[in-house]
Design a protein around this motif. Structure first.
Motif, PDB file in Angstrom:
ATOM      1  N   LYS A 176     -68.050  83.729  -3.407  1.00  0.00           N
ATOM      2  CA  LYS A 176     -66.924  82.636  -2.638  1.00  0.00           C
ATOM      3  C   LYS A 176     -65.248  82.650  -3.011  1.00  0.00           C
ATOM      4  CE  LYS A 176     -70.376  79.290  -1.899  1.00  0.00           C
ATOM      5  NZ  LYS A 176     -70.866  77.768  -1.332  1.00  0.00           N
ATOM      6  N   ASP A 177     -64.974  83.219  -4.284  1.00  0.00           N
ATOM      7  CA  ASP A 177     -63.759  83.140  -4.323  1.00  0.00           C
ATOM      8  C   ASP A 177     -62.599  84.700  -3.969  1.00  0.00           C
ATOM      9  OD1 ASP A 177     -63.847  80.523  -5.629  1.00  0.00           O
ATOM     10  OD2 ASP A 177     -63.715  81.715  -7.490  1.00  0.00           O
ATOM     11  N   TYR A 178     -64.031  85.806  -4.562  1.00  0.00           N
ATOM     12  CA  TYR A 178     -63.482  87.278  -3.377  1.00  0.00           C
ATOM     13  C   TYR A 178     -63.138  86.620  -1.781  1.00  0.00           C
ATOM     14  CZ  TYR A 178     -62.656  91.662  -2.798  1.00  0.00           C
ATOM     15  OH  TYR A 178     -62.113  93.239  -2.420  1.00  0.00           O
ATOM     16  N   GLN A 184     -57.533  84.562   3.726  1.00  0.00           N
ATOM     17  CA  GLN A 184     -56.272  84.841   3.095  1.00  0.00           C
ATOM     18  C   GLN A 184     -55.721  86.362   3.334  1.00  0.00           C
ATOM     19  OE1 GLN A 184     -56.684  82.920  -0.358  1.00  0.00           O
ATOM     20  NE2 GLN A 184     -55.565  81.256   0.511  1.00  0.00           N
ATOM     21  N   ALA A 185     -56.535  87.890   2.851  1.00  0.00           N
ATOM     22  CA  ALA A 185     -55.016  88.297   2.325  1.00  0.00           C
ATOM     23  C   ALA A 185     -55.238  89.263   4.482  1.00  0.00           C
ATOM     24  CB  ALA A 185     -56.199  89.225   2.243  1.00  0.00           C
ATOM     25  N   GLY A 186     -55.930  88.819   5.563  1.00  0.00           N
ATOM     26  CA  GLY A 186     -55.893  88.908   6.606  1.00  0.00           C
ATOM     27  C   GLY A 186     -54.884  88.289   7.862  1.00  0.00           C
ATOM     28  N   VAL A 187     -54.441  87.440   6.492  1.00  0.00           N
ATOM     29  CA  VAL A 187     -52.858  87.072   7.303  1.00  0.00           C
ATOM     30  C   VAL A 187     -51.439  87.669   7.440  1.00  0.00           C
ATOM     31  CG1 VAL A 187     -51.285  84.914   7.096  1.00  0.00           C
ATOM     32  CG2 VAL A 187     -53.351  84.258   6.209  1.00  0.00           C
ATOM     33  N   SER A 188     -52.059  88.586   6.552  1.00  0.00           N
ATOM     34  CA  SER A 188     -51.014  89.407   6.360  1.00  0.00           C
ATOM     35  C   SER A 188     -51.702  91.205   7.184  1.00  0.00           C
ATOM     36  CB  SER A 188     -50.081  89.849   5.023  1.00  0.00           C
ATOM     37  OG  SER A 188     -51.186  90.601   4.411  1.00  0.00           O
ATOM     38  N   GLY A 189     -52.271  90.708   7.652  1.00  0.00           N
ATOM     39  CA  GLY A 189     -53.049  92.066   8.061  1.00  0.00           C
ATOM     40  C   GLY A 189     -53.729  93.163   7.567  1.00  0.00           C
ATOM     41  N   TYR A 191     -56.812  93.708   5.926  1.00  0.00           N
ATOM     42  CA  TYR A 191     -58.882  93.504   6.190  1.00  0.00           C
ATOM     43  C   TYR A 191     -59.378  94.449   4.987  1.00  0.00           C
ATOM     44  CZ  TYR A 191     -56.619  92.111  10.050  1.00  0.00           C
ATOM     45  OH  TYR A 191     -56.041  91.545  11.569  1.00  0.00           O
ATOM     46  N   LYS A 192     -58.340  95.597   4.251  1.00  0.00           N
ATOM     47  CA  LYS A 192     -59.740  95.600   2.941  1.00  0.00           C
ATOM     48  C   LYS A 192     -60.892  95.243   2.511  1.00  0.00           C
ATOM     49  CE  LYS A 192     -56.655 100.172   3.106  1.00  0.00           C
ATOM     50  NZ  LYS A 192     -56.068 100.892   2.158  1.00  0.00           N
ATOM     51  N   PRO A 193     -60.372  93.428   2.031  1.00  0.00           N
ATOM     52  CA  PRO A 193     -61.757  93.164   1.244  1.00  0.00           C
ATOM     53  C   PRO A 193     -63.091  92.691   1.631  1.00  0.00           C
ATOM     54  CG  PRO A 193     -59.500  92.224   0.968  1.00  0.00           C
ATOM     55  CD  PRO A 193     -58.722  93.728   1.693  1.00  0.00           C
ATOM     56  N   MET A 194     -61.979  92.102   2.857  1.00  0.00           N
ATOM     57  CA  MET A 194     -63.362  91.942   3.528  1.00  0.00           C
ATOM     58  C   MET A 194     -64.062  93.342   5.009  1.00  0.00           C
ATOM     59  SD  MET A 194     -65.319  89.153   5.144  1.00  0.00           S
ATOM     60  CE  MET A 194     -63.543  88.158   4.522  1.00  0.00           C
ATOM     61  N   MET A 195     -63.619  94.028   4.873  1.00  0.00           N
ATOM     62  CA  MET A 195     -64.324  95.329   4.568  1.00  0.00           C
ATOM     63  C   MET A 195     -64.906  95.958   3.843  1.00  0.00           C
ATOM     64  SD  MET A 195     -61.254  98.062   6.727  1.00  0.00           S
ATOM     65  CE  MET A 195     -61.959  99.543   7.049  1.00  0.00           C
ATOM     66  N   GLN A 196     -65.060  95.610   2.549  1.00  0.00           N
ATOM     67  CA  GLN A 196     -65.794  96.157   1.270  1.00  0.00           C
ATOM     68  C   GLN A 196     -66.749  95.209   1.434  1.00  0.00           C
ATOM     69  OE1 GLN A 196     -65.752  98.385  -0.890  1.00  0.00           O
ATOM     70  NE2 GLN A 196     -67.656  97.463  -1.146  1.00  0.00           N
ATOM     71  N   LEU A 197     -66.264  93.633   1.769  1.00  0.00           N
ATOM     72  CA  LEU A 197     -67.927  92.045   1.610  1.00  0.00           C
ATOM     73  C   LEU A 197     -68.524  93.122   3.013  1.00  0.00           C
ATOM     74  CD1 LEU A 197     -65.660  89.294   1.140  1.00  0.00           C
ATOM     75  CD2 LEU A 197     -67.641  89.796  -0.406  1.00  0.00           C
TER      76      LEU A 197
END
Length: 204
Positions: A176-178, A184-189, A191-197
């Motif tokens: 959940k933390d990740y 939050q990373a998406g705010v600055s555009g 999306y790589k962390p979410m792409m990994q998920l």
């Protein structure tokens, strides 16, 4: 009901719940009872949507509002309505309520209008599409309650439309933390962390 009455209704908690359960039509004051009810109603909505052929035409946000209304309409008076309350989570601010209509228009244009062509995307292209659309939906947080669960329903609908299957979100729940940092990373555009998920839960 005016928007000011609606705002008041969004902000109220059920008397006797200790500020843990939002004011509701059923007078429920127990948090676990409400969670169980909402989960059961969501399962019913899943069955309704996926036992028939999922939509193969482009989605629009009005359909998502209808899903929210079908899911929680018997529980909350504001179900299916855009929120007027500003929301935060652990100090993180979601989109300001007065910006939501404009943001939804952009979301419709950038993501939902493309849903009729998802089957033409490669796996990597779809991973990026799903990651971006999920992050942006969560950042908008259009409803007073249920945005996270509704966003997963939307991901499932998009996945099925693209020729994949329903997704297993247990990995997201485990990390959940990740997951929240990926939002939050998406705010600055970024999306790589979410792409990994997304890549981790999309079947090969």
């Amino acid at each position: 009901m005016s928007k000011y009455d609606l705002y008041s209704a969004e902000e109220r908690y059920q008397s006797g719940s200790g500020g843990l359960v939002l004011a509701n039509k059923l007078g429920i004051i127990d948090e676990q009872e409400m969670e169980s009810l909402e989960s059961g109603l969501l399962m019913m909505l899943y069955e309704q949507l996926f036992l028939t052929d999922p939509l193969s035409v482009p989605l629009a946000f009005e359909q998502i509002r209808d899903w929210h209304r079908q899911w929680l309409g018997n529980v909350y008076g504001w179900a299916g309505r855009l929120r007027h309350a500003n929301l935060t989570k652990d100090g993180f601010h979601f989109a300001a309520a007065d910006r939501i209509p404009q943001l939804i228009t952009g979301y419709d244009r950038q993501y939902l209008s493309r849903t009729g062509t998802l089957k033409s995307l490669s796996r990597s292209e779809f991973v990026r599409y799903l990651a971006e659309s999920h992050v942006e939906f969560i950042l908008i947080h259009p409803f007073r309650e249920g945005n996270g669960r509704l966003s997963r329903l939307l991901c499932d609908m998009l996945s099925v439309q693209a020729g994949w299957s329903l997704l297993d979100y247990s990995l997201w729940d485990k990390h959940k933390d990740y997951y929240f940092k990926a939002i939050q990373a998406g705010v600055s555009g970024n999306y790589k962390p979410m792409m990994q998920l997304v890549n981790d839960i999309l079947p090969d």
